[in-house]
Write an enzyme that holds these catalytic residues in place. Structure first.
Site, PDB file in Angstrom:
ATOM      1  CG  LEU A 124      73.137  48.553  36.021  1.00  0.00           C
ATOM      2  CD1 LEU A 124      71.941  48.094  36.850  1.00  0.00           C
ATOM      3  CD2 LEU A 124      73.465  47.532  34.932  1.00  0.00           C
TER       4      LEU A 124
ATOM      5  CB  ALA B 156      69.489  50.596  30.047  1.00  0.00           C
TER       6      ALA B 156
ATOM      7  NE  ARG C 207      62.489  61.055  38.469  1.00  0.00           N
ATOM      8  CZ  ARG C 207      63.108  60.764  39.610  1.00  0.00           C
ATOM      9  NH1 ARG C 207      63.095  61.623  40.621  1.00  0.00           N
ATOM     10  NH2 ARG C 207      63.747  59.624  39.753  1.00  0.00           N
TER      11      ARG C 207
ATOM     12  NE  ARG D  91      86.034  82.244  21.346  1.00  0.00           N
ATOM     13  CZ  ARG D  91      85.821  82.633  20.087  1.00  0.00           C
ATOM     14  NH1 ARG D  91      85.987  83.899  19.753  1.00  0.00           N
ATOM     15  NH2 ARG D  91      85.454  81.764  19.177  1.00  0.00           N
TER      16      ARG D  91
ATOM     17  CG  ASN E  27     102.599  97.360  24.221  1.00  0.00           C
ATOM     18  OD1 ASN E  27     101.395  97.490  23.983  1.00  0.00           O
ATOM     19  ND2 ASN E  27     103.145  97.765  25.347  1.00  0.00           N
TER      20      ASN E  27
ATOM     21  CE1 TYR F  13      84.182  83.322   8.543  1.00  0.00           C
ATOM     22  CE2 TYR F  13      82.632  84.860   9.526  1.00  0.00           C
ATOM     23  CZ  TYR F  13      82.881  83.711   8.810  1.00  0.00           C
ATOM     24  OH  TYR F  13      81.827  82.944   8.364  1.00  0.00           O
TER      25      TYR F  13
ATOM     26  CB  ALA G 211      97.239 105.259  17.279  1.00  0.00           C
TER      27      ALA G 211
HETATM   28  C1  UD1 Z   1      67.326  51.225  42.634  1.00  0.00           C
HETATM   29  C2  UD1 Z   1      67.375  50.053  43.634  1.00  0.00           C
HETATM   30  C3  UD1 Z   1      67.066  50.584  45.032  1.00  0.00           C
HETATM   31  C4  UD1 Z   1      68.058  51.665  45.393  1.00  0.00           C
HETATM   32  C5  UD1 Z   1      68.079  52.757  44.346  1.00  0.00           C
HETATM   33  C6  UD1 Z   1      69.235  53.702  44.584  1.00  0.00           C
HETATM   34  C7  UD1 Z   1      66.651  48.071  42.425  1.00  0.00           C
HETATM   35  C8  UD1 Z   1      65.547  47.110  42.182  1.00  0.00           C
HETATM   36  N1  UD1 Z   1      66.395  49.077  43.267  1.00  0.00           N
HETATM   37  O1  UD1 Z   1      66.004  51.686  42.586  1.00  0.00           O
HETATM   38  O2  UD1 Z   1      67.137  49.537  45.963  1.00  0.00           O
HETATM   39  O3  UD1 Z   1      67.767  52.211  46.660  1.00  0.00           O
HETATM   40  O4  UD1 Z   1      68.251  52.219  43.024  1.00  0.00           O
HETATM   41  O5  UD1 Z   1      69.184  54.802  43.738  1.00  0.00           O
HETATM   42  O6  UD1 Z   1      67.727  47.894  41.888  1.00  0.00           O
HETATM   43  N2  UD1 Z   1      68.508  50.562  34.834  1.00  0.00           N
HETATM   44  C9  UD1 Z   1      68.789  49.898  33.662  1.00  0.00           C
HETATM   45  N3  UD1 Z   1      67.861  49.036  33.161  1.00  0.00           N
HETATM   46  C10 UD1 Z   1      66.689  48.778  33.787  1.00  0.00           C
HETATM   47  C11 UD1 Z   1      66.413  49.471  34.974  1.00  0.00           C
HETATM   48  C12 UD1 Z   1      67.330  50.351  35.475  1.00  0.00           C
HETATM   49  O7  UD1 Z   1      69.851  50.088  33.083  1.00  0.00           O
HETATM   50  O8  UD1 Z   1      65.922  47.979  33.251  1.00  0.00           O
HETATM   51  C13 UD1 Z   1      69.497  51.485  35.367  1.00  0.00           C
HETATM   52  C14 UD1 Z   1      69.048  52.926  35.386  1.00  0.00           C
HETATM   53  O9  UD1 Z   1      69.490  53.605  34.220  1.00  0.00           O
HETATM   54  C15 UD1 Z   1      69.761  53.467  36.610  1.00  0.00           C
HETATM   55  C16 UD1 Z   1      69.867  52.266  37.523  1.00  0.00           C
HETATM   56  O10 UD1 Z   1      69.727  51.143  36.705  1.00  0.00           O
HETATM   57  O11 UD1 Z   1      71.075  53.921  36.301  1.00  0.00           O
HETATM   58  C17 UD1 Z   1      68.827  52.277  38.639  1.00  0.00           C
HETATM   59  O12 UD1 Z   1      67.531  52.204  38.112  1.00  0.00           O
HETATM   60  P1  UD1 Z   1      66.313  52.971  38.744  1.00  0.00           P
HETATM   61  O13 UD1 Z   1      65.112  52.656  37.944  1.00  0.00           O
HETATM   62  O14 UD1 Z   1      66.647  54.380  38.987  1.00  0.00           O
HETATM   63  O15 UD1 Z   1      66.160  52.192  40.133  1.00  0.00           O
HETATM   64  P2  UD1 Z   1      65.444  52.721  41.445  1.00  0.00           P
HETATM   65  O16 UD1 Z   1      64.011  52.453  41.345  1.00  0.00           O
HETATM   66  O17 UD1 Z   1      65.902  54.094  41.757  1.00  0.00           O
END
Ligand code: UD1
Ligand code: MG
Length: 451
Positions: free
Chosen positions: A11, A13, A18, A316, A360, A370, A406
């Site tokens: 996941l 999305a 922050r 580099r 050397n 360049y 040189a």
């Molecule tokens: C979630 C868990 C919580 C856990 C915590 C750990 C749920 C309801 N809660 O809370 O129990 O302790 O993570 O960090 O699952 N995301 C999507 N689509 C959405 C919502 C979220 O892709 O609609 C993804 C976010 O990008 C993220 C992850 O899911 O990678 C977690 O979402 P986030 O909103 O951070 O959940 P928490 O409230 O932290």
């Protein structure tokens, strides 16, 4: 019986508000590599059969970074449960377990993923990875039954004071059979504090059906979620500690490990010594017995066996050092092959060039690669000697065994074994300095008298 198949659903999305960034959160780098790639590396090493990543709209950069892993788009961010459902089509025809992972948990190890998968195969219908953070904050809480099985996950906002006192928290990693998971998810409702479809609700739903659920535990450090620049820095420190330990385990000496910074793909041979304050950018390979002295910055470079680099050298992208080559202090090398035993030990820029074996290059030599529009090549033959403070104006070729005097500005090719000196001829006038001083002293005295 054949091993059960496992598919990862990652996941990603979330907008990562922050981070205060234009980039999607999971594209922020740790050890020179986007966060999402760290997680994918662990997934790959766990030898899962498939993976799908769930991204938000306008996250093409993430889809590109994870390719060929398919991306499913979640148009509206309705919660983690809804996000997992968005991967359903991409997993059409898949039979086996689904392992749900969060894209912003880059420190998860392959070993932990394997433990979760193993617990699932041992019979628990839903397996959740739990941890006990020093500060449980707003994490979801894991509610255990009398026999230690998992009964429910309660989100912090929905939890009672007693539930909030639980220290065991949900990491977000979950494993369940695909058909069961999607069936349970279709029953999840959003009548909760956040108005979201919670993935976490599937545990209570599975328990209602009388199915056993289990918790696997992992150290907090592995489950660190990156939501801000501060947490990114903490994760970077953890990864650097791991990379330093790995380098030493594989036979490199780090004189001051805490001041050496690696990229996730840095490769060091055996008996390599790295001095303090050395930074490895992406794409560096170091052969055995190389010595990298203090304060070097190295990226996109290949360093041959027994070479010596630094102190204060900069390699580099495209720098290739042959066996026992020496690159010394304040030398910058870019897109240049330094062949075996060749040396450039002081204050030099070598760009778009070849330095032949055993050549050397004297202090202060510059390849003028360049012209303000185009880059051109400089070729220095084997065994050539470039005198200090020379400018080699590319394109130009110095033949094998040639010597450049040189202070020369070399604008034409120099044949093999020739001497080229391109600078003003030296004049010596005996006694001139003494006569000059006397004349000036007299001039000064005459002026004083007149004033
Ligand atoms: C979630 C868990 C919580 C856990 C915590 C750990 C749920 C309801 N809660 O809370 O129990 O302790 O993570 O960090 O699952 N995301 C999507 N689509 C959405 C919502 C979220 O892709 O609609 C993804 C976010 O990008 C993220 C992850 O899911 O990678 C977690 O979402 P986030 O909103 O951070 O959940 P928490 O409230 O932290
Ligand atoms: Mg979160």
């Amino acid at each position: 019986m054949a091993q059960r198949k496992t598919a990862a659903v990652i996941l990603a999305a979330g907008k990562g508000t922050r981070m205060k960034s234009r980039k999607p959160k999971v594209m922020h780098a740790l050890a020179g590599r986007p966060m999402i790639e760290h997680l994918l590396a662990s997934v790959r090493a766990a030898k899962l059969d498939r993976a799908v990543i769930v991204i938000g709209p306008k996250m093409e950069s993430v889809a590109e970074a994870v390719s060929p892993v398919p991306a499913a788009v979640q148009k509206d961010r309705l919660g983690t449960g809804h996000a997992v459902l968005c991967a359903k089509d991409a997993l059409k025809g898949f039979a086996g377990d689904v392992l749900v992972l969060y894209g912003d948990t880059p420190l998860l190890t392959t070993e932990t993923l394997r433990r979760v998968m193993a617990a699932r195969r041992k019979g628990a219908a839903v397996v959740v990875l739990g941890f006990e953070p020093a500060d449980p904050g707003a994490y979801g809480r894991l509610v255990l039954g009398p026999k230690g099985g998992l009964d429910a996950i309660v989100e912090y906002k929905d939890a009672t004071p007693q539930q909030r006192a639980i220290r065991l928290c949900n990491s977000g990693v979950m494993a369940a059979d695909a058909t069961l998971l999607f069936t349970l998810l279709s029953k999840v409702r959003n009548d909760n504090a956040k108005g979201e479809y919670y993935l976490t609700d599937v545990v209570a739903l599975a328990r209602k059906k009388g199915l056993p659920c289990a918790v696997v535990r992992a150290p907090e450090e592995e489950l660190l979620g990156v939501n801000s620049r501060g947490e990114q820095a903490v994760a970077e420190a953890v990864i650097q500690t791991r990379l330093r330990a790995k380098a030493m385990e594989n036979g490199a000496t780090l004189i001051d490990p805490s001041s050496v910074f690696f990229s996730a793909d840095t490769r060091l041979g055996r008996d390599v010594t790295v001095g303090p304050n050395v930074i490895f950018g992406p794409g560096v390979t170091v052969a055995d017995e190389v010595e990298i002295r203090a304060f070097c910055h190295i990226e996109g470079a290949k360093i041959g066996k027994g070479a010596i680099v630094g102190p204060f050298a900069r390699l580099r992208p495209g720098a290739v050092l042959g066996k026992e080559a020496h690159i010394g202090n304040f030398v910058e090398v870019k897109a240049t092959v330094i062949e075996a035993g060749a040396k450039a030990n002081h204050l030099t820029y070598l760009g778009d060039a070849r330095v032949g074996a055993g050549a050397n290059v004297g202090a202060g030599t510059i390849t003028c690669n360049y012209d303000g529009f185009l880059k051109s090549h400089t070729d220095i033959g084997k065994g050539a000697f470039i005198g200090s403070n020379s400018a080699l104006v590319a394109p130009v070729k110095i033949g094998d065994g040639a010597i450049v005097g040189a202070g020369s500005v070399i604008t034409k090719d120099v044949p093999a074994n020739a001497l080229a000196a391109a600078r003003g001829d030296m004049r010596v006038i005996p006694g001139w300095a003494k006569a000059y001083r006397e004349r000036k002293k007299a001039e000064k005295a005459a002026r004083k008298k007149g004033s």
